[in-house]
Design an enzyme around this catalytic site. Structure first.
Site, mmCIF file in Angstrom:
data_model
loop_
_atom_site.group_PDB
_atom_site.id
_atom_site.type_symbol
_atom_site.label_atom_id
_atom_site.label_comp_id
_atom_site.label_asym_id
_atom_site.label_seq_id
_atom_site.Cartn_x
_atom_site.Cartn_y
_atom_site.Cartn_z
ATOM 1 N N ASP A 14 128.753 19.667 131.450
ATOM 2 C CA ASP A 14 128.900 20.439 132.680
ATOM 3 C C ASP A 14 130.110 21.359 132.574
ATOM 4 O O ASP A 14 131.066 21.075 131.846
ATOM 5 C CB ASP A 14 129.102 19.516 133.884
ATOM 6 C CG ASP A 14 127.856 18.717 134.232
ATOM 7 O OD1 ASP A 14 126.770 19.067 133.742
ATOM 8 O OD2 ASP A 14 127.991 17.746 134.995
ATOM 9 N N ARG A 15 130.093 22.424 133.350
ATOM 10 C CA ARG A 15 131.200 23.381 133.353
ATOM 11 C C ARG A 15 132.551 22.689 133.546
ATOM 12 O O ARG A 15 133.522 22.973 132.839
ATOM 13 C CB ARG A 15 131.001 24.404 134.477
ATOM 14 C CG ARG A 15 132.166 25.390 134.616
ATOM 15 C CD ARG A 15 132.169 26.038 135.983
ATOM 16 N NE ARG A 15 131.014 26.872 136.208
ATOM 17 C CZ ARG A 15 130.961 28.189 135.977
ATOM 18 N NH1 ARG A 15 132.035 28.811 135.527
ATOM 19 N NH2 ARG A 15 129.865 28.864 136.211
#
Length: 330
Positions: free
Chosen positions: A144-145
């Site tokens: 995930d970012r």
């Protein structure tokens, strides 16, 4: 190409799928056209009919019929303008490099791939990591970012195929560290909770699935409490046995201990305040995986600055996680 061609699979292509092999050699050939050529037996591997998902071995011969000028044209090369600053930045993330793989310690806040509102992302910087290879490295898994930590890249198609098999066959042990709000009861165990997306295939949030939900996907995570700060915060080590979107974040919230900084799954409770940063405290600490060139490969990534600060503030010692999963069956 006006006649039938016989093309040998190179060492660099060992293990690649047949449809992906065609994508590399004839990028303008549509998948539908390829499927028709396979159904009619015009494309063959070592003289035998094959399916699009067949894995190729080095030295095999692919029969390619005349495809026409349009299908044989090379794909237009996308221009990737990488600034010197971004090139230096992405190279600074490298924590391991050999002839087959590169490992990065991805920082929190950097997206792995682009999207509608994401212009700066890791995928757009990979040309700066070619080094002495013939092509840019390939992504074989995601983070995930806002999740930091270990991210493995393949430097060639053969390595990418081997790593993809390792992930698919669950031959990769990934350990995550997280700071959560609250202390789980029991302090060690397994979360077996199927997850589903709501709002279509591009939904950005997952939920615990109902038993009759046809779209539910099995999701299992081992967890172990390494240390606590009173009963308010806990350091968890987490080992996902499946790789679902937002699995660790959703599972941590499901047992009543949302990850610090994860407002999406923990709401206001995910922000304890004080000197603890309002950023996601989830880090891909290590991976143990079959190396494409043989043997096992293990590597750890240092905590990002905001988590290091929290660990120091709470008096956590990173050495305490060495045997976090001792006594827990895998």
């Amino acid at each position: 190409m006006k006649e039938v061609s016989q093309i040998a699979v190179s060492a660099d292509e060992d293990g690649i799928r047949l449809d992906r092999w065609f994508k590399r050699h004839f990028p303008m050939l549509t998948h539908g056209r390829l499927e028709k050529l396979l159904r009619t037996g015009q494309v063959r591997v070592d003289g035998a009919r094959a399916k699009a998902n067949a894995r190729l071995d080095q030295g095999q011969i692919v029969r390619v019929p005349p495809l026409g000028e349009d299908a044989e044209k090379p794909a237009p090369r996308a221009e990737r303008a990488i600034s010197d600053k971004d090139a230096a930045f992405v190279r600074s993330l490298v924590i391991h490099k050999d002839k087959s793989i590169i490992v990065l310690n991805k920082p929190s806040g950097l997206a792995v791939q682009g999207g509608t509102k994401t212009e700066r992302h890791l995928d757009g910087m990979l040309d700066a990591l070619t080094f002495d290879a013939a092509e840019r490295p390939r992504l074989v898994h995601r983070l995930d970012r806002d999740t930091s930590g270990v991210l493995v890249l393949a430097r060639a198609a053969k390595a990418a195929a081997a790593l993809a098999r390792a992930f698919k066959q669950k031959d990769a042990r990934k350990i995550y560290w997280a700071l959560v709000v609250g202390v789980p009861t029991p302090r060690q165990g397994t979360i077996d909770l199927a997850l589903t997306k709501q709002g279509g295939p591009r939904a950005e949030r997952v939920f615990a699935a109902d038993k009759d939900d046809e779209d539910a996907r099995n999701a299992v995570t081992h967890f172990s409490t390494v240390a606590t700060a009173s009963y308010k915060l806990a350091w968890l080590a987490l080992m996902p046995l499946t790789g679902r979107t937002h699995q660790i974040r959703a599972h941590a919230a499901a047992i009543g201990t949302p990850i610090v900084g994860d407002g999406k799954y923990g709401g206001v409770n995910a922000h304890p305040g004080g000197e603890i940063a309002r950023r996601l405290h989830l880090h891909a600490r290590s991976i143990d995986i079959a190396h494409p060139d043989g043997g096992r490969f293990f590597i750890e990534a240092e905590l990002p600055p905001h988590m290091k600060a929290s660990w120091k503030l709470l008096g956590f010692d990173e050495r305490d996680a060495e045997n976090a999963f001792e006594g827990l069956d895998e």
